[in-house]
Design an enzyme around this catalytic site. Structure first.
Site, short mmCIF file in Angstrom:
data_model
loop_
_atom_site.label_atom_id
_atom_site.label_comp_id
_atom_site.label_asym_id
_atom_site.label_seq_id
_atom_site.Cartn_x
_atom_site.Cartn_y
_atom_site.Cartn_z
N ASN A 199 0.95 -1.41 -0.15
CA ASN A 199 0.03 -0.04 0.07
C ASN A 199 0.87 1.32 0.09
O ASN A 199 0.38 2.21 0.85
CB ASN A 199 -0.95 -0.12 1.21
CG ASN A 199 -1.90 1.10 1.43
OD1 ASN A 199 -2.12 1.57 -0.06
ND2 ASN A 199 -2.41 1.58 2.44
N LEU B 8 6.75 -9.07 6.11
CA LEU B 8 6.95 -9.31 7.53
C LEU B 8 5.96 -10.66 8.03
O LEU B 8 6.15 -11.21 8.83
CB LEU B 8 6.46 -8.19 8.55
CG LEU B 8 7.44 -6.92 8.50
CD1 LEU B 8 6.70 -5.95 9.29
CD2 LEU B 8 8.88 -7.45 9.03
N SER C 236 -3.80 3.02 18.07
CA SER C 236 -4.81 3.91 17.65
C SER C 236 -5.73 4.54 18.81
O SER C 236 -5.99 3.49 19.64
CB SER C 236 -5.75 3.27 16.48
OG SER C 236 -6.81 4.22 16.43
N TYR D 29 -9.88 -4.21 12.23
CA TYR D 29 -8.74 -3.45 12.11
C TYR D 29 -8.57 -2.73 13.68
O TYR D 29 -7.45 -3.04 14.09
CB TYR D 29 -9.02 -2.15 11.15
CG TYR D 29 -8.16 -1.25 11.57
CD1 TYR D 29 -6.79 -1.22 11.22
CD2 TYR D 29 -8.54 0.10 12.43
CE1 TYR D 29 -5.71 -0.11 11.48
CE2 TYR D 29 -7.67 1.18 12.78
CZ TYR D 29 -6.20 0.84 12.23
OH TYR D 29 -5.40 1.88 12.64
N LYS E 269 -5.10 -3.74 16.62
CA LYS E 269 -4.48 -2.69 17.40
C LYS E 269 -4.45 -2.97 19.01
O LYS E 269 -3.58 -3.09 19.62
CB LYS E 269 -5.00 -1.18 17.15
CG LYS E 269 -4.73 -0.91 15.80
CD LYS E 269 -3.33 -0.69 15.52
CE LYS E 269 -2.88 -0.26 13.98
NZ LYS E 269 -1.16 -0.66 13.69
N ASN F 194 -6.08 11.59 14.95
CA ASN F 194 -6.55 11.58 13.38
C ASN F 194 -5.43 12.19 13.01
O ASN F 194 -5.42 13.54 12.51
CB ASN F 194 -7.81 12.16 13.28
CG ASN F 194 -9.05 11.45 13.60
OD1 ASN F 194 -9.06 11.01 14.65
ND2 ASN F 194 -9.78 11.18 12.76
C1 WQD Z 1 -13.41 11.92 10.91
C2 WQD Z 1 -14.89 12.64 10.73
C3 WQD Z 1 -16.42 11.04 9.92
C4 WQD Z 1 -15.26 11.14 5.81
C5 WQD Z 1 -10.67 6.62 11.23
C6 WQD Z 1 -10.29 5.17 11.89
C7 WQD Z 1 -9.35 5.24 12.84
C8 WQD Z 1 -8.21 5.58 12.36
C9 WQD Z 1 -8.30 6.76 11.49
C10 WQD Z 1 -6.46 4.45 11.08
C11 WQD Z 1 -15.66 11.43 11.30
C12 WQD Z 1 -16.54 12.21 9.08
C13 WQD Z 1 -15.34 11.50 7.14
C14 WQD Z 1 -16.30 11.56 4.98
C15 WQD Z 1 -17.25 12.74 7.20
N1 WQD Z 1 -7.53 4.69 11.72
N2 WQD Z 1 -16.41 12.04 7.67
N3 WQD Z 1 -17.32 12.46 5.55
O1 WQD Z 1 -13.13 7.80 11.73
O2 WQD Z 1 -11.98 9.48 13.29
O3 WQD Z 1 -10.92 7.51 12.24
O4 WQD Z 1 -9.23 6.94 10.78
O5 WQD Z 1 -5.68 3.94 10.34
O6 WQD Z 1 -9.25 3.98 13.21
O7 WQD Z 1 -11.66 4.81 12.53
O8 WQD Z 1 -11.47 9.34 10.75
O9 WQD Z 1 -11.13 10.88 8.81
O10 WQD Z 1 -12.59 8.48 8.43
O11 WQD Z 1 -13.62 10.55 9.79
O12 WQD Z 1 -18.38 13.38 7.35
O13 WQD Z 1 -16.38 11.45 3.68
O14 WQD Z 1 -15.20 12.87 9.58
O15 WQD Z 1 -17.74 10.63 10.06
O16 WQD Z 1 -16.35 12.21 11.89
P1 WQD Z 1 -12.17 8.64 11.87
P2 WQD Z 1 -12.10 9.76 9.49
#
Ligand code: WQD
Length: 343
Positions: A39, A63, A129, A154, A158, A184
């Site tokens: 990826n 790995l 995470s 996923y 973690k 985030n």
């Molecule tokens: C942020 C906010 C969405 C997209 C996820 C994984 C976490 C971590 C990071 C990674 C939320 C909103 C999003 C869109 C939206 N893992 N949103 N429209 O969900 O906090 O975390 O990514 O490796 O484990 O769960 O991050 O960026 O997806 O969302 O409204 O098109 O934005 O609902 O409130 P999240 P996100």
């Protein structure tokens, strides 16, 4: 004179791994990257080189392959540490392909620990995470908050990954490890030579916003405006990936310096501030001058209402603090999008 400290970064061509490689090189470490390119792109090596003037040593292997991992660590028995990023990370995909996720994220970790944790000088930093907390009852979230049953395979990898490392540390006191729980991560290096490279339709908010702004997507769906928050949209703690990268260096330096540090510990990495989805959209518009067409849609499965970090533990023990602003992070993400779009 002592030689440079040598550190392995697994998944070093990925989003957070590449920024951490740059941060390590900036602090004088010699970096060896292991990445299977599942990826990521080999071009990221050039991006790193253009920023730091140093090309990391690169090994392409998976790995999950126990014999290659053993051989690698046998040949490299003088390492000062390993930062382990290599893993699959798409929450939705993990629900569809649970075995692939458990296999990929856990077999690789176990192979790594089997090959490396018995070395008397081993130090490991693990990518965890904030998802381990689920919807926390108290905000901001401290490291003492209870771990909630994971919503996705996923997230479960973690949680289990942390436990595997902790159990290994219990029986092997010479082995030192730190799990870092990211909130985030967003943004890119301001040179726009490295950044996030989502495959297909982005699932995360910021790459979806930048792709909408540049015209690759028609409009952004805001997932829910009926949450119990100030404007009804969900709240997260968005941290600049360069701040996050620097925290990895601080964690490794702690393990290299401090004999009193417990041999297993966890730290939250965030800014400590919560921002709603609408606030992020408006901040992006303000920092870039771009308008983001959006529509309010239903809530996304598995999303929590609000999550932001109490960062005091990382601030005091790692002597680290996120120092870049949301506006800086968003404009760096936009810069990266512009540089990566062929018009
Ligand atoms: C942020 C906010 C969405 C997209 C996820 C994984 C976490 C971590 C990071 C990674 C939320 C909103 C999003 C869109 C939206 N893992 N949103 N429209 O969900 O906090 O975390 O990514 O490796 O484990 O769960 O991050 O960026 O997806 O969302 O409204 O098109 O934005 O609902 O409130 P999240 P996100």
């Amino acid at each position: 004179m002592m030689g440079k400290k040598r550190v392995v970064v697994t998944g070093g061509l990925g989003y957070i791994g590449s920024h951490t490689t740059v941060a390590l090189q900036d602090r004088g470490f010699e970096v060896i990257i292991i990445d299977d390119l599942s990826n990521s792109s080999i071009d990221v090596l050039d991006g790193i080189y253009k920023i730091t003037g140093k090309k990391p040593e690169f090994h392409q292997f998976d790995l999950k392959d126990n014999s290659i991992v053993k051989k690698f660590f046998k040949e490299n028995n003088d390492l000062d540490g390993v930062i382990h990023f290599a893993a699959s990370k798409a929450v939705g995909e993990s629900v569809q392909k649970p075995l692939q996720y458990y296999e990929n994220n856990l077999f690789s970790l176990i192979n790594l620990l089997e090959a490396y944790s018995y070395n008397p000088a081993s130090r490991l930093i693990f990518s965890s995470s904030c998802t381990v907390y689920g919807q926390a009852i108290e905000l901001p979230i401290t490291e003492k908050a209870p771990i909630k049953k994971a919503e996705s395979p996923y997230g479960n990898t973690k949680q289990i990954g942390e436990e595997i490392i902790k159990d290994t540390c219990l029986v092997n006191k010479g082995f030192k490890a730190i799990a870092l729980r990211y909130f985030n991560p967003i943004g890119a290096h301001e040179s726009a030579k490295i950044g996030e490279l989502p495959i297909g339709t982005p699932q995360n908010l910021i790459p979806f916003i930048t792709q909408t702004a540049i015209g690759k997507r028609e409009q952004l769906a805001v997932f829910g405006n009926d949450y119990p928050t100030k404007d009804g949209t969900a709240i997260r703690d968005y941290i600049h990936v360069r701040d996050l990268a620097e925290a990895h260096v601080a964690a490794l330096e702690l393990l290299l310096q401090d004999d009193k540090q417990d041999n297993y510990d966890v730290f939250n990495l965030g800014t400590g501030k919560g921002q709603s989805v609408l606030e992020v959209i408006h901040a992006f518009e303000e920092s870039t001058g771009q308008r983001i067409p959006y529509e309010i849609k239903g809530r996304r499965n598995g999303d929590v209402t609000a999550a932001y970090a109490d960062t005091s533990k990382a601030n005091s023990i790692l002597k680290w603090k996120a120092k870049r602003s949301l506006l800086q992070a968003l404009s760096s993400a936009w810069n990266w999008e512009i540089n990566n779009t062929i018009v």
